[in-house]
Scaffold this active site. Structure first.
Site, PDB file in Angstrom:
ATOM      1  N   ASP A  17      51.711 -47.583   6.566  1.00  0.00           N
ATOM      2  CA  ASP A  17      50.743 -48.617   6.211  1.00  0.00           C
ATOM      3  C   ASP A  17      51.156 -49.948   6.841  1.00  0.00           C
ATOM      4  O   ASP A  17      52.340 -50.198   7.059  1.00  0.00           O
ATOM      5  CB  ASP A  17      50.684 -48.734   4.679  1.00  0.00           C
ATOM      6  CG  ASP A  17      49.404 -49.399   4.202  1.00  0.00           C
ATOM      7  OD1 ASP A  17      48.510 -49.644   5.036  1.00  0.00           O
ATOM      8  OD2 ASP A  17      49.303 -49.683   2.994  1.00  0.00           O
ATOM      9  N   GLY A  18      50.153 -50.779   7.116  1.00  0.00           N
ATOM     10  CA  GLY A  18      50.429 -52.119   7.621  1.00  0.00           C
ATOM     11  C   GLY A  18      50.118 -52.319   9.099  1.00  0.00           C
ATOM     12  O   GLY A  18      50.433 -53.368   9.654  1.00  0.00           O
ATOM     13  N   ASN A  19      49.464 -51.350   9.714  1.00  0.00           N
ATOM     14  CA  ASN A  19      49.098 -51.496  11.135  1.00  0.00           C
ATOM     15  C   ASN A  19      48.205 -52.717  11.361  1.00  0.00           C
ATOM     16  O   ASN A  19      48.398 -53.472  12.311  1.00  0.00           O
ATOM     17  CB  ASN A  19      48.318 -50.263  11.629  1.00  0.00           C
ATOM     18  CG  ASN A  19      49.193 -49.029  11.746  1.00  0.00           C
ATOM     19  OD1 ASN A  19      50.408 -49.120  11.635  1.00  0.00           O
ATOM     20  ND2 ASN A  19      48.574 -47.885  11.975  1.00  0.00           N
ATOM     21  N   HIS A  34      46.985 -49.974  15.325  1.00  0.00           N
ATOM     22  CA  HIS A  34      46.934 -48.503  15.219  1.00  0.00           C
ATOM     23  C   HIS A  34      47.575 -47.847  16.446  1.00  0.00           C
ATOM     24  O   HIS A  34      48.261 -46.835  16.334  1.00  0.00           O
ATOM     25  CB  HIS A  34      45.491 -48.027  15.055  1.00  0.00           C
ATOM     26  CG  HIS A  34      44.859 -48.498  13.770  1.00  0.00           C
ATOM     27  ND1 HIS A  34      45.503 -48.412  12.558  1.00  0.00           N
ATOM     28  CD2 HIS A  34      43.646 -49.063  13.509  1.00  0.00           C
ATOM     29  CE1 HIS A  34      44.714 -48.910  11.611  1.00  0.00           C
ATOM     30  NE2 HIS A  34      43.592 -49.313  12.166  1.00  0.00           N
ATOM     31  N   THR A  63      40.622 -39.661   3.111  1.00  0.00           N
ATOM     32  CA  THR A  63      39.183 -39.410   2.871  1.00  0.00           C
ATOM     33  C   THR A  63      38.472 -40.738   2.571  1.00  0.00           C
ATOM     34  O   THR A  63      37.264 -40.842   2.757  1.00  0.00           O
ATOM     35  CB  THR A  63      38.993 -38.425   1.679  1.00  0.00           C
ATOM     36  OG1 THR A  63      39.851 -38.825   0.601  1.00  0.00           O
ATOM     37  CG2 THR A  63      39.325 -37.003   2.063  1.00  0.00           C
ATOM     38  N   GLU A  64      39.237 -41.732   2.121  1.00  0.00           N
ATOM     39  CA  GLU A  64      38.647 -43.054   1.806  1.00  0.00           C
ATOM     40  C   GLU A  64      38.520 -43.929   3.054  1.00  0.00           C
ATOM     41  O   GLU A  64      37.758 -44.890   3.065  1.00  0.00           O
ATOM     42  CB  GLU A  64      39.512 -43.787   0.765  1.00  0.00           C
ATOM     43  CG  GLU A  64      39.447 -43.209  -0.645  1.00  0.00           C
ATOM     44  CD  GLU A  64      40.097 -41.833  -0.766  1.00  0.00           C
ATOM     45  OE1 GLU A  64      41.130 -41.590  -0.108  1.00  0.00           O
ATOM     46  OE2 GLU A  64      39.555 -40.985  -1.502  1.00  0.00           O
ATOM     47  N   TRP A  66      37.085 -43.487   5.759  1.00  0.00           N
ATOM     48  CA  TRP A  66      35.756 -43.475   6.403  1.00  0.00           C
ATOM     49  C   TRP A  66      34.961 -44.712   6.024  1.00  0.00           C
ATOM     50  O   TRP A  66      33.999 -45.064   6.707  1.00  0.00           O
ATOM     51  CB  TRP A  66      34.955 -42.230   5.983  1.00  0.00           C
ATOM     52  CG  TRP A  66      35.562 -40.937   6.423  1.00  0.00           C
ATOM     53  CD1 TRP A  66      36.190 -40.027   5.632  1.00  0.00           C
ATOM     54  CD2 TRP A  66      35.587 -40.389   7.762  1.00  0.00           C
ATOM     55  NE1 TRP A  66      36.622 -38.952   6.383  1.00  0.00           N
ATOM     56  CE2 TRP A  66      36.260 -39.149   7.690  1.00  0.00           C
ATOM     57  CE3 TRP A  66      35.124 -40.839   9.001  1.00  0.00           C
ATOM     58  CZ2 TRP A  66      36.482 -38.344   8.812  1.00  0.00           C
ATOM     59  CZ3 TRP A  66      35.336 -40.041  10.114  1.00  0.00           C
ATOM     60  CH2 TRP A  66      36.006 -38.808  10.017  1.00  0.00           C
ATOM     61  N   ARG A  68      35.885 -47.689   6.231  1.00  0.00           N
ATOM     62  CA  ARG A  68      36.217 -48.832   7.086  1.00  0.00           C
ATOM     63  C   ARG A  68      35.099 -49.075   8.104  1.00  0.00           C
ATOM     64  O   ARG A  68      34.284 -48.186   8.352  1.00  0.00           O
ATOM     65  CB  ARG A  68      37.540 -48.568   7.807  1.00  0.00           C
ATOM     66  CG  ARG A  68      38.698 -48.536   6.834  1.00  0.00           C
ATOM     67  CD  ARG A  68      40.018 -48.527   7.546  1.00  0.00           C
ATOM     68  NE  ARG A  68      41.099 -48.508   6.583  1.00  0.00           N
ATOM     69  CZ  ARG A  68      42.359 -48.801   6.860  1.00  0.00           C
ATOM     70  NH1 ARG A  68      42.699 -49.124   8.099  1.00  0.00           N
ATOM     71  NH2 ARG A  68      43.294 -48.763   5.925  1.00  0.00           N
ATOM     72  N   LEU A 128      61.385 -29.384  14.408  1.00  0.00           N
ATOM     73  CA  LEU A 128      60.767 -30.155  13.320  1.00  0.00           C
ATOM     74  C   LEU A 128      59.394 -29.592  12.948  1.00  0.00           C
ATOM     75  O   LEU A 128      58.591 -29.239  13.808  1.00  0.00           O
ATOM     76  CB  LEU A 128      60.602 -31.620  13.760  1.00  0.00           C
ATOM     77  CG  LEU A 128      59.965 -32.550  12.727  1.00  0.00           C
ATOM     78  CD1 LEU A 128      60.950 -32.873  11.598  1.00  0.00           C
ATOM     79  CD2 LEU A 128      59.500 -33.858  13.372  1.00  0.00           C
ATOM     80  N   LEU A 192      49.890 -44.661  -4.368  1.00  0.00           N
ATOM     81  CA  LEU A 192      49.856 -43.395  -3.629  1.00  0.00           C
ATOM     82  C   LEU A 192      48.633 -43.271  -2.730  1.00  0.00           C
ATOM     83  O   LEU A 192      48.626 -42.453  -1.809  1.00  0.00           O
ATOM     84  CB  LEU A 192      49.880 -42.213  -4.598  1.00  0.00           C
ATOM     85  CG  LEU A 192      51.255 -41.859  -5.171  1.00  0.00           C
ATOM     86  CD1 LEU A 192      51.142 -40.646  -6.067  1.00  0.00           C
ATOM     87  CD2 LEU A 192      52.256 -41.578  -4.040  1.00  0.00           C
ATOM     88  N   SER A 193      47.599 -44.048  -3.013  1.00  0.00           N
ATOM     89  CA  SER A 193      46.369 -43.963  -2.212  1.00  0.00           C
ATOM     90  C   SER A 193      45.949 -42.506  -1.964  1.00  0.00           C
ATOM     91  O   SER A 193      45.582 -42.142  -0.851  1.00  0.00           O
ATOM     92  CB  SER A 193      46.516 -44.717  -0.887  1.00  0.00           C
ATOM     93  OG  SER A 193      46.823 -46.077  -1.129  1.00  0.00           O
TER      94      SER A 193
HETATM   95  C1  IPE Z   1      46.654 -45.182   2.938  1.00  0.00           C
HETATM   96  O1  IPE Z   1      46.595 -46.456   3.475  1.00  0.00           O
HETATM   97  C2  IPE Z   1      46.050 -44.196   3.874  1.00  0.00           C
HETATM   98  C3  IPE Z   1      46.815 -43.960   5.103  1.00  0.00           C
HETATM   99  C4  IPE Z   1      47.990 -44.454   5.365  1.00  0.00           C
HETATM  100  C5  IPE Z   1      46.171 -43.103   6.054  1.00  0.00           C
HETATM  101  P1  IPE Z   1      45.371 -47.439   3.171  1.00  0.00           P
HETATM  102  O2  IPE Z   1      45.745 -48.748   3.754  1.00  0.00           O
HETATM  103  O3  IPE Z   1      44.111 -46.833   3.615  1.00  0.00           O
HETATM  104  O4  IPE Z   1      45.389 -47.463   1.577  1.00  0.00           O
HETATM  105  P2  IPE Z   1      44.825 -48.553   0.581  1.00  0.00           P
HETATM  106  O5  IPE Z   1      43.386 -48.756   0.913  1.00  0.00           O
HETATM  107  O6  IPE Z   1      45.623 -49.790   0.801  1.00  0.00           O
HETATM  108  O7  IPE Z   1      45.046 -47.965  -0.785  1.00  0.00           O
HETATM  109  C1  IPE Z   2      47.630 -47.845   8.107  1.00  0.00           C
HETATM  110  O1  IPE Z   2      47.480 -49.180   8.434  1.00  0.00           O
HETATM  111  C2  IPE Z   2      46.865 -46.924   9.011  1.00  0.00           C
HETATM  112  C3  IPE Z   2      45.650 -46.327   8.418  1.00  0.00           C
HETATM  113  C4  IPE Z   2      45.308 -46.368   7.165  1.00  0.00           C
HETATM  114  C5  IPE Z   2      44.754 -45.615   9.322  1.00  0.00           C
HETATM  115  P1  IPE Z   2      46.280 -50.046   7.869  1.00  0.00           P
HETATM  116  O2  IPE Z   2      45.132 -49.953   8.807  1.00  0.00           O
HETATM  117  O3  IPE Z   2      45.976 -49.653   6.463  1.00  0.00           O
HETATM  118  O4  IPE Z   2      46.886 -51.501   7.908  1.00  0.00           O
HETATM  119  P2  IPE Z   2      46.708 -52.654   6.830  1.00  0.00           P
HETATM  120  O5  IPE Z   2      47.101 -52.083   5.500  1.00  0.00           O
HETATM  121  O6  IPE Z   2      45.277 -53.069   6.856  1.00  0.00           O
HETATM  122  O7  IPE Z   2      47.635 -53.741   7.287  1.00  0.00           O
HETATM  123 MG    MG Z   3      46.558 -50.282   4.632  1.00  0.00          MG
END
Ligand code: IPE
Ligand code: IPE
Ligand code: MG
Length: 238
Positions: A17-19, A34, A63-64, A66, A68, A128, A192-193
């Site tokens: 997370d955090g891209n 990404h 699944t959530e 989508w 975006r 792996l 956990l998302s």
């Molecule tokens: C969780 O990250 C999903 C993935 C890493 C693929 P999100 O950034 O989508 O989760 P939320 O929206 O912060 O819960």
């Molecule tokens: C995680 O990074 C990658 C995916 C969920 C696809 P994010 O796109 O959620 O990055 P932030 O959380 O918005 O920084």
């Molecule tokens: Mg995120």
């Protein structure tokens, strides 16, 4: 801590997370984050394998996700396409077995085909085990498992009395894969998302503020040190 004392978790799961925030900090579009994030996945696979991790599971698209904006979803799917293609070569080079978790039927046909090919060509690899969760949701996985199980009950291939945890596992996307020992989530979020709801029942959780594109072997070792501090305590007398 001395290297030889460290207990390496056999299965590590990662909510990468955090891209988006990583890119924003650099005044770049989210999609740039990404792209960098996908490079980090490749590097961490090599690092994890070198230190003795046997299973690595990464959450790439939920699944959530989508929900975006369409241009971001399109860019992630484009990235996935090229990731699946290059993985055919890297899987061979690194002797890596790749499996995709999630509802494949919700993905476009060319991606489904690419997934089938990648899973097939890497099936016999003994290095792996990489699981990539795409169009994955823990609740969705359980619902799909319950549906498949119900069909088998209807066909009399399983009796209701024989449904137990082991039987249920046969219907999950992770069939044959041991539960994760350690879960890592980057970027400071502590939820956990909808990731691996069934499989994480006894997993140790490690959270770090590091944004996924900045995650590296040093950060991985920090997570493993944390894991060691927990497993030592677990079952101890004090
Ligand atoms: C969780 O990250 C999903 C993935 C890493 C693929 P999100 O950034 O989508 O989760 P939320 O929206 O912060 O819960
Ligand atoms: C995680 O990074 C990658 C995916 C969920 C696809 P994010 O796109 O959620 O990055 P932030 O959380 O918005 O920084
Ligand atoms: Mg995120």
């Amino acid at each position: 801590m001395q290297e030889q004392e460290v207990k390496i978790p056999s299965h590590i799961a990662i909510i990468l997370d955090g891209n988006g925030r990583w890119a924003k900090k650099r005044n770049m579009p989210r999609n740039y984050g990404h792209t960098q994030g996908s490079k980090t996945v490749e590097k961490i696979c090599e690092d994890a394998y070198k230190i003795g991790v046997k299973y690595l599971t990464v959450y790439a698209f939920s699944t959530e996700n989508w929900k975006r904006p369409k241009d971001e979803v399109d860019a992630i799917m484009k990235l996935l396409r090229s990731y699946l293609q290059t993985s055919k070569k890297t899987a061979k080079k690194n002797n890596m077995r790749v499996r995709i978790l999630g509802d494949k039927t919700g993905l476009s046909e060319d991606i489904q085909k690419s997934i089938d090919e990648l899973e097939e060509v890497s099936r016999e690899n003994t290095g792996l085990n990489l699981q990539v969760a795409i169009n994955y949701g823990g609740r969705d996985e359980i619902i799909r498992a319950v549906k498949a199980l119900s069909l088998d009950i209807k066909k009399n291939t399983i009796a209701i009395d024989n449904i137990d945890e082991k039987a249920m596992e046969n219907y999950m996307d992770t069939k044959g894969i041991p539960d994760p020992d350690l879960l890592i989530r980057t970027s400071g979020e502590k939820r956990l998302s909808n990731f691996l709801l069934w499989q994480l029942a006894y997993t140790e959780f490690y959270f770090t503020d590091v944004l996924w594109p900045d995650f590296d072997k040093k950060e991985l070792m920090k997570a493993i040190e944390y894991y060691n501090s927990r497993v030592r305590r677990f079952g101890a007398i004090s």
